[in-house]
Design a protein around this motif. Sequence first.
Motif, mmCIF file in Angstrom:
data_model
loop_
_atom_site.group_PDB
_atom_site.id
_atom_site.type_symbol
_atom_site.label_atom_id
_atom_site.label_comp_id
_atom_site.label_asym_id
_atom_site.label_seq_id
_atom_site.Cartn_x
_atom_site.Cartn_y
_atom_site.Cartn_z
ATOM 1 N N GLN A 98 -4.213 1.153 -9.129
ATOM 2 C CA GLN A 98 -5.138 1.851 -8.234
ATOM 3 C C GLN A 98 -6.412 1.025 -8.052
ATOM 4 O OE1 GLN A 98 -5.371 5.661 -10.316
ATOM 5 N NE2 GLN A 98 -4.124 6.614 -8.701
ATOM 6 N N ILE A 147 0.859 -1.181 0.000
ATOM 7 C CA ILE A 147 0.000 0.000 0.000
ATOM 8 C C ILE A 147 0.896 1.231 0.000
ATOM 9 C CG2 ILE A 147 -1.803 1.273 1.210
ATOM 10 C CD1 ILE A 147 -2.796 -1.381 0.220
ATOM 11 N N ALA A 192 -7.180 3.350 -2.962
ATOM 12 C CA ALA A 192 -5.790 3.133 -2.560
ATOM 13 C C ALA A 192 -4.918 2.945 -3.791
ATOM 14 C CB ALA A 192 -5.685 1.904 -1.645
ATOM 15 N N THR A 208 -3.321 5.716 0.775
ATOM 16 C CA THR A 208 -4.750 5.621 1.037
ATOM 17 C C THR A 208 -5.128 6.689 2.054
ATOM 18 O OG1 THR A 208 -6.565 4.209 1.757
ATOM 19 C CG2 THR A 208 -4.472 3.879 2.865
ATOM 20 N N THR A 261 -0.572 2.786 5.055
ATOM 21 C CA THR A 261 0.498 3.016 4.080
ATOM 22 C C THR A 261 1.728 2.173 4.425
ATOM 23 O OG1 THR A 261 -0.290 5.269 3.731
ATOM 24 C CG2 THR A 261 1.961 4.773 3.017
#
Length: 381
Positions: A195, A91, A109, A94, A211
Amino acid sequence: MKTNTILSLSFLLLLMSCANAEKEATKEVSRPAVKQENNIVQFTAEQKKIAGITTGMPEKRGMSSMLNVNGLVDVPPENVFSISIPLGGYIRKTNLIPGMMVRKGAVLATIEDQQYVQLQQDYLMAKNKLKFAESDYIRQKGLNATKATSDKLFQQTESDFNQQKIMVKSLAEQLQLIGLNPLTLTAGNISRRIQIYSPIDGHVTKVNVNTGKYVNATDVLFELINPKKLHVNLTVLENDASSLKEGQKIVCTTNRNPDKKYLATIHLISPAIGEDRSISVHCDLENYGKELLPGTYLNAAVKLNHASVTAVPDEAVVKWENKFYVFTDEGNHQYKMIGVEPGILSEGFTEIKSPLPAKNIVMKNAYAILMKMKNGGEEGA
């Protein structure tokens, strides 16, 4: 002397007569106005008029009762979306927090991983090979038509072409699973990032990532709900479940705002009984706003319909020492108290479950008779 004696005897008799009259009057005053035999109380016409007693025959009425239960605001499964990604990754960005409203197509995200690059590379290379395989197939087909090449060579070329088409199609589907459009992919726009987009307009209820976290294909990243269709999940005891049926109307309220009424209709009654001897009843909400959120605790009243029952006005039933009674009209302003078993209370009437004699019943101010009976009995004791 004789005359005086006669006068004295006359005076004595007069005194005794007056004393007896006074004694009888005293007895008359203290005599109770209530007959205690057979629970009968006697009124005069004037007493009946002053008490406002009226009588009549019990009637048959179609009555209904209310079943009070509890439940929670819920979302149907088709309106709950768990967001995951078919291929794992890290990630990178987000901004979601629970409670946020997102629009359909909004970026939830950004994820990156080297396998995304590899997948795009494999697709573009397979696509180039497909062009060569197609050209070779067309050339071999022409040569085979003139018997310039053998059938075996042509069949091998045809097989290679078909296999390459399958490979390109398969890789294109994998790209679409991670949100990439194979039709617009070129060597110049290969990216290590993808994405995740929102599939609906809805609220974010769960955020399971942050993240920098690595997620697998089986992980649920976010949970969204569509608030446009809510329902109520009621918990009903086993003994009350038989009184419910699909299509029944219910009225719901919240503890926060009990004056606000929410209407709902029973949609589904679960056939499975839980360990606590209760079942789940699912109802569709008909009127609600943004103030009603999933998980909200609700009080619900279900109206139960019953067949025609024998009923009397509420004023006709009296309670004495935890038992219930009505008074029958025995004629000549006499009323008899009989025990009854009350049932449903609705719209000012009480159901009488026990059999009643074929006599008029005191319909109004029955408590006035009860008070006269009990107070009269105490005076006569």
